[in-house]
Scaffold this motif. Structure first.
Motif, PDB file in Angstrom:
ATOM      1  N   ILE A   1      54.845 -74.140  31.808  1.00 33.42           N
ATOM      2  CA  ILE A   1      54.090 -74.745  33.055  1.00 33.42           C
ATOM      3  C   ILE A   1      52.918 -76.119  32.874  1.00 33.42           C
ATOM      4  CG2 ILE A   1      52.621 -73.812  35.063  1.00 33.42           C
ATOM      5  CD1 ILE A   1      53.011 -70.921  34.552  1.00 33.42           C
ATOM      6  N   LYS A   2      53.468 -76.308  33.675  1.00 27.70           N
ATOM      7  CA  LYS A   2      52.585 -77.703  33.733  1.00 27.70           C
ATOM      8  C   LYS A   2      52.061 -78.516  35.112  1.00 27.70           C
ATOM      9  CE  LYS A   2      53.874 -79.180  29.409  1.00 27.70           C
ATOM     10  NZ  LYS A   2      54.014 -77.676  28.175  1.00 27.70           N
ATOM     11  N   VAL A   3      51.330 -78.780  34.851  1.00 31.30           N
ATOM     12  CA  VAL A   3      50.745 -79.020  36.871  1.00 31.30           C
ATOM     13  C   VAL A   3      50.646 -80.725  36.907  1.00 31.30           C
ATOM     14  CG1 VAL A   3      48.422 -79.188  37.761  1.00 31.30           C
ATOM     15  CG2 VAL A   3      48.464 -76.905  36.570  1.00 31.30           C
TER      16      VAL A   3
ATOM     17  N   LYS B   1      61.643 -72.758  28.938  1.00 33.48           N
ATOM     18  CA  LYS B   1      61.136 -71.759  28.090  1.00 33.48           C
ATOM     19  C   LYS B   1      60.233 -70.372  28.560  1.00 33.48           C
ATOM     20  CE  LYS B   1      58.185 -75.044  26.602  1.00 33.48           C
ATOM     21  NZ  LYS B   1      57.038 -75.773  25.797  1.00 33.48           N
ATOM     22  N   CYS B   2      60.441 -70.173  29.535  1.00 29.06           N
ATOM     23  CA  CYS B   2      60.158 -69.389  30.050  1.00 29.06           C
ATOM     24  C   CYS B   2      60.662 -67.834  29.388  1.00 29.06           C
ATOM     25  CB  CYS B   2      60.177 -68.317  31.759  1.00 29.06           C
ATOM     26  SG  CYS B   2      59.553 -67.227  31.833  1.00 29.06           S
ATOM     27  N   ILE B   3      59.745 -66.954  28.778  1.00 27.43           N
ATOM     28  CA  ILE B   3      60.556 -66.015  27.497  1.00 27.43           C
ATOM     29  C   ILE B   3      59.761 -64.802  29.135  1.00 27.43           C
ATOM     30  CG2 ILE B   3      59.726 -66.927  25.618  1.00 27.43           C
ATOM     31  CD1 ILE B   3      56.849 -65.506  25.117  1.00 27.43           C
ATOM     32  N   GLY B   4      59.962 -64.576  29.849  1.00 26.47           N
ATOM     33  CA  GLY B   4      59.792 -63.309  30.288  1.00 26.47           C
ATOM     34  C   GLY B   4      58.036 -62.476  30.132  1.00 26.47           C
ATOM     35  N   CYS B   5      56.869 -63.266  30.233  1.00 21.55           N
ATOM     36  CA  CYS B   5      56.302 -61.936  29.414  1.00 21.55           C
ATOM     37  C   CYS B   5      55.168 -61.925  31.296  1.00 21.55           C
ATOM     38  CB  CYS B   5      55.020 -63.433  28.728  1.00 21.55           C
ATOM     39  SG  CYS B   5      54.125 -64.195  29.353  1.00 21.55           S
ATOM     40  N   GLY B   6      55.411 -62.790  32.047  1.00 18.74           N
ATOM     41  CA  GLY B   6      54.829 -62.689  32.795  1.00 18.74           C
ATOM     42  C   GLY B   6      53.817 -62.062  33.489  1.00 18.74           C
ATOM     43  N   VAL B   7      52.776 -63.433  32.537  1.00 15.86           N
ATOM     44  CA  VAL B   7      51.192 -63.278  32.745  1.00 15.86           C
ATOM     45  C   VAL B   7      51.033 -64.444  34.397  1.00 15.86           C
ATOM     46  CG1 VAL B   7      51.198 -65.565  31.327  1.00 15.86           C
ATOM     47  CG2 VAL B   7      49.219 -63.915  31.091  1.00 15.86           C
TER      48      VAL B   7
ATOM     49  N   GLU C   1      43.967 -73.005  47.671  1.00 13.43           N
ATOM     50  CA  GLU C   1      42.757 -71.860  47.516  1.00 13.43           C
ATOM     51  C   GLU C   1      43.536 -71.405  46.296  1.00 13.43           C
ATOM     52  OE1 GLU C   1      45.860 -70.855  50.557  1.00 13.43           O
ATOM     53  OE2 GLU C   1      44.615 -72.635  50.368  1.00 13.43           O
ATOM     54  N   HIS C   2      45.376 -71.576  45.910  1.00  8.94           N
ATOM     55  CA  HIS C   2      45.434 -70.879  44.303  1.00  8.94           C
ATOM     56  C   HIS C   2      45.361 -72.456  43.705  1.00  8.94           C
ATOM     57  CE1 HIS C   2      46.345 -67.597  47.562  1.00  8.94           C
ATOM     58  NE2 HIS C   2      47.785 -68.534  47.838  1.00  8.94           N
ATOM     59  N   GLU C   3      44.968 -73.196  43.363  1.00  7.19           N
ATOM     60  CA  GLU C   3      44.692 -73.980  42.758  1.00  7.19           C
ATOM     61  C   GLU C   3      44.214 -73.553  41.282  1.00  7.19           C
ATOM     62  OE1 GLU C   3      43.216 -77.836  43.210  1.00  7.19           O
ATOM     63  OE2 GLU C   3      45.357 -78.140  45.281  1.00  7.19           O
ATOM     64  N   GLY C   4      43.126 -72.937  40.816  1.00 10.04           N
ATOM     65  CA  GLY C   4      41.947 -72.289  39.955  1.00 10.04           C
ATOM     66  C   GLY C   4      42.942 -71.344  39.078  1.00 10.04           C
ATOM     67  N   ALA C   5      43.505 -70.200  40.389  1.00 13.04           N
ATOM     68  CA  ALA C   5      44.562 -69.067  39.470  1.00 13.04           C
ATOM     69  C   ALA C   5      45.235 -70.167  38.727  1.00 13.04           C
ATOM     70  CB  ALA C   5      45.498 -68.788  40.434  1.00 13.04           C
ATOM     71  N   VAL C   6      46.536 -71.327  38.966  1.00 10.81           N
ATOM     72  CA  VAL C   6      47.082 -72.127  38.415  1.00 10.81           C
ATOM     73  C   VAL C   6      47.107 -71.941  36.934  1.00 10.81           C
ATOM     74  CG1 VAL C   6      49.030 -73.901  38.672  1.00 10.81           C
ATOM     75  CG2 VAL C   6      48.964 -71.721  40.553  1.00 10.81           C
ATOM     76  N   ARG C   7      45.716 -72.729  37.728  1.00 11.36           N
ATOM     77  CA  ARG C   7      45.361 -73.242  36.131  1.00 11.36           C
ATOM     78  C   ARG C   7      45.283 -72.914  35.216  1.00 11.36           C
ATOM     79  NH1 ARG C   7      44.460 -78.884  36.823  1.00 11.36           N
ATOM     80  NH2 ARG C   7      44.184 -79.987  38.474  1.00 11.36           N
ATOM     81  N   ASP C   8      44.307 -71.380  35.458  1.00 11.61           N
ATOM     82  CA  ASP C   8      44.798 -70.589  34.821  1.00 11.61           C
ATOM     83  C   ASP C   8      45.797 -70.090  34.313  1.00 11.61           C
ATOM     84  OD1 ASP C   8      41.339 -70.450  35.006  1.00 11.61           O
ATOM     85  OD2 ASP C   8      41.593 -68.524  36.471  1.00 11.61           O
ATOM     86  N   ALA C   9      47.117 -69.963  34.733  1.00 12.18           N
ATOM     87  CA  ALA C   9      48.455 -69.479  34.301  1.00 12.18           C
ATOM     88  C   ALA C   9      48.988 -70.170  33.666  1.00 12.18           C
ATOM     89  CB  ALA C   9      48.977 -69.193  35.573  1.00 12.18           C
ATOM     90  N   VAL C  10      48.130 -71.291  33.473  1.00 12.31           N
ATOM     91  CA  VAL C  10      48.692 -72.480  32.659  1.00 12.31           C
ATOM     92  C   VAL C  10      48.547 -72.340  31.395  1.00 12.31           C
ATOM     93  CG1 VAL C  10      48.627 -75.391  32.423  1.00 12.31           C
ATOM     94  CG2 VAL C  10      49.377 -74.323  34.355  1.00 12.31           C
ATOM     95  N   LEU C  11      47.206 -72.421  31.642  1.00  9.07           N
ATOM     96  CA  LEU C  11      46.504 -71.596  29.978  1.00  9.07           C
ATOM     97  C   LEU C  11      46.808 -70.562  28.984  1.00  9.07           C
ATOM     98  CD1 LEU C  11      42.650 -72.543  30.973  1.00  9.07           C
ATOM     99  CD2 LEU C  11      43.986 -74.206  29.399  1.00  9.07           C
TER     100      LEU C  11
END
Length: 67
Positions: A62-64, A8-14, A45-55
């Motif tokens: 994106i699902k974790v 479902k990516c729309i290419g916003c790049g966030v 070391e990137h788990e926090g940033a990934v959770r932010d990206a999910v939100l």
């Protein structure tokens, strides 16, 4: 932690801006994706940033999966 990146990516790049170590952005295709080295597991070391990206993902693409 494992990330599931749907269709479902729309290419916003966030996601790529939030965590460039895990997400890549293809400007020509206008679509983000997981970097090859993050497909099987996200470095701790990137788990926090990934959770932010999910939100922040506008489409919920994106699902974790913990584990």
């Amino acid at each position: 932690m494992k990330v599931v990146f749907g269709e479902k990516c729309i290419g916003c790049g966030v996601c790529a801006k939030s965590c460039p170590a895990v997400f890549a952005f293809n400007k020509e295709a206008r679509r983000a994706s997981l970097r090859p080295d993050a497909v099987d597991a996200v470095p701790e070391e990137h788990e926090g940033a990934v959770r932010d990206a999910v939100l922040m993902c506008l489409t919920g693409n994106i699902k974790v999966v913990d584990g």
